[in-house]
Design a protein around this motif. Sequence first.
Motif, PDB file in Angstrom:
ATOM      1  N   THR A   1       0.842  -1.202   0.000  1.00 50.19           N
ATOM      2  CA  THR A   1       0.000   0.000   0.000  1.00 50.19           C
ATOM      3  C   THR A   1       0.877   1.252   0.000  1.00 50.19           C
ATOM      4  N   THR A   2       0.260   2.391   0.144  1.00 53.17           N
ATOM      5  CA  THR A   2       1.000   3.653   0.195  1.00 53.17           C
ATOM      6  C   THR A   2       1.607   3.860   1.577  1.00 53.17           C
TER       7      THR A   2
ATOM      8  N   ALA B   1      -1.135  10.541  -1.844  1.00 54.69           N
ATOM      9  CA  ALA B   1      -0.402   9.454  -1.185  1.00 54.69           C
ATOM     10  C   ALA B   1       0.730   8.928  -2.073  1.00 54.69           C
TER      11      ALA B   1
ATOM     12  N   ASN C   1       0.154   8.075   6.120  1.00 53.49           N
ATOM     13  CA  ASN C   1       0.070   9.527   6.354  1.00 53.49           C
ATOM     14  C   ASN C   1       0.578  10.376   5.188  1.00 53.49           C
ATOM     15  N   THR C   2       0.958   9.760   4.062  1.00 58.32           N
ATOM     16  CA  THR C   2       1.429  10.586   2.937  1.00 58.32           C
ATOM     17  C   THR C   2       0.260  11.221   2.180  1.00 58.32           C
ATOM     18  N   ASP C   3      -0.960  10.882   2.543  1.00 58.83           N
ATOM     19  CA  ASP C   3      -2.105  11.520   1.899  1.00 58.83           C
ATOM     20  C   ASP C   3      -2.192  13.001   2.261  1.00 58.83           C
ATOM     21  N   LYS C   4      -1.437  13.393   3.295  1.00 55.80           N
ATOM     22  CA  LYS C   4      -1.444  14.803   3.709  1.00 55.80           C
ATOM     23  C   LYS C   4      -0.479  15.645   2.877  1.00 55.80           C
TER      24      LYS C   4
ATOM     25  N   HIS D   1       3.594   5.749  -2.713  1.00 54.40           N
ATOM     26  CA  HIS D   1       3.936   4.342  -2.439  1.00 54.40           C
ATOM     27  C   HIS D   1       5.368   4.250  -1.909  1.00 54.40           C
TER      28      HIS D   1
END
Length: 524
Positions: free
Chosen positions: A97-98, A109, A101-104, A111
């Motif tokens: 998955t990614t 996000a 917390n990189t969606d911020k 990988h």
Amino acid sequence: GFIDYQVWVADGIRLDDIEQQLKASKIESIYALPDPCNSAYLRHACSVAYPRPVSNGYGNSYNVLFACKSSCQKVLDSCTANFELMGMNDMLPNCATTVPNTDKYPGGAVHFQNDGSCNYLPTKSMNSTCMVPLTECVSPFIVDTVFKTTNGQQNTDDANCACGCCLPCPQTDNYYKADLLKTGFLVTDILKAVSAVLALVLAISYIVLPDKLQHPSNLILFAAIATAIFGAAVAPSFGDATRVQCAANGVSPATSYNNTLCTIQGAWLLFGAISTTAWLSIVIINLHLHTVWNSSWLSTKAWLSHVIGWVIPAAFAAIAVVTNSLGWSNSSMCMASIDTAAVLLFAPLGLIMIPSTLLHIATFAHIIRITLLAENSETVSHSTLSSGRAARISHRRHVMNAIRIQWRAAVLAMVVSSSVLIYWFFYLVEGSKTDTTWTSTWQLCIFNKLGNQEECGAKYAKGHVPDFIFMMVTEGLVSTTGLWVFLLFFKGTLVSEWREYISGWACCGGRRTRRREEDEFYVI
């Protein structure tokens, strides 16, 4: 201990928030786990939590490196068994998955990234800076006195100690039933000692009794002396193998750097092993020359035999000492270290043993061929034979006689070749077991008292450490070389000669001498 660089955080995120999130993920429970899981998990978690900004060379503009896919996989390889044992499976990362917390971050996000373009953190052992010292050292572990006296700043041995406890030397013993290896090696050490004594008895017989110091009888003498030296190498470790297995601190394995007795025994054993193989191979080669070619070529090249049998083994032993290439691994004795055994031990053994074994096979092929020819010509009268045919018949009789009296050398060839090949195979099989990730799971089993030494070893060490039966068979074979030499060459004729020798001194004040034919070398 991992973050030694400027970190990049998204707008609205505080460092305190990241710290609290790490604590909420129960990361502090990792501190109690042994390496390599401990270090692998912490470096991965820190690389995920703290991305690294890298200037791209355009003013105040940066690229951001995120966690590596390889470090994520390292956690799975090092910690899965530990987490399953401790019921912590929910802490294992999902590398497909990614990055958490990189969606911020701008762009969405991210990988896990490939090596070379990711936030790589170097591996750091937690041994020397243990965050949660152990309050109890469960057997077979012992208290690390250096750790206590330095307030946790140092270990007795970084490789075998952590958090105040050490796995005592010899480490391999701790993965089996208590005292199992000690008992097994005591038996093989006794066999080595018995073999040395019997080989010495044979050597003394060939020195004292008449007509044994000439070729080819003296080949047996030199082989017996070499075998006695090989078996006697057990002396420094007999009764207490830890004298040569371990350093003075009782934890570190012995090497040329920390144990002089180990160095002495290793050089002694290395010389004895190569010399024994060399002289027994020379006996086999002489058999081939005598049987196939009816030649005594080696009698005129005695210097060559001594170079192969004494000088070359001494040279390899000297190289091992000078290069500090001796130490203890999986045995009761010191020998060439695992890294150098292929060059210092098995290479000379192979170069000596393989040609002699092939010559022995050629000898028996010749014997079988001549035997078949002899059977086909039994009904032919000598009066009808040409002189050439009569010569061939004479040679056949010579070989047929060799079949009857030279079976001992045949058995000797099988003993030498099987011992070397099985020991070599053991080295190749066990030397390939380099994975150590299982040790952390074994440690957890011990420290959490989920089983005793034998039970934890059976669950987690089996298949990763040398097989006990295989080890004892290998050690037993090489330990009985002197016994085989004695059984093959100390015949009843030697007993009769001892009686004659003793009675000669008793009744006549001197020895009775009776010169023997050369072919008797193959009988006695």
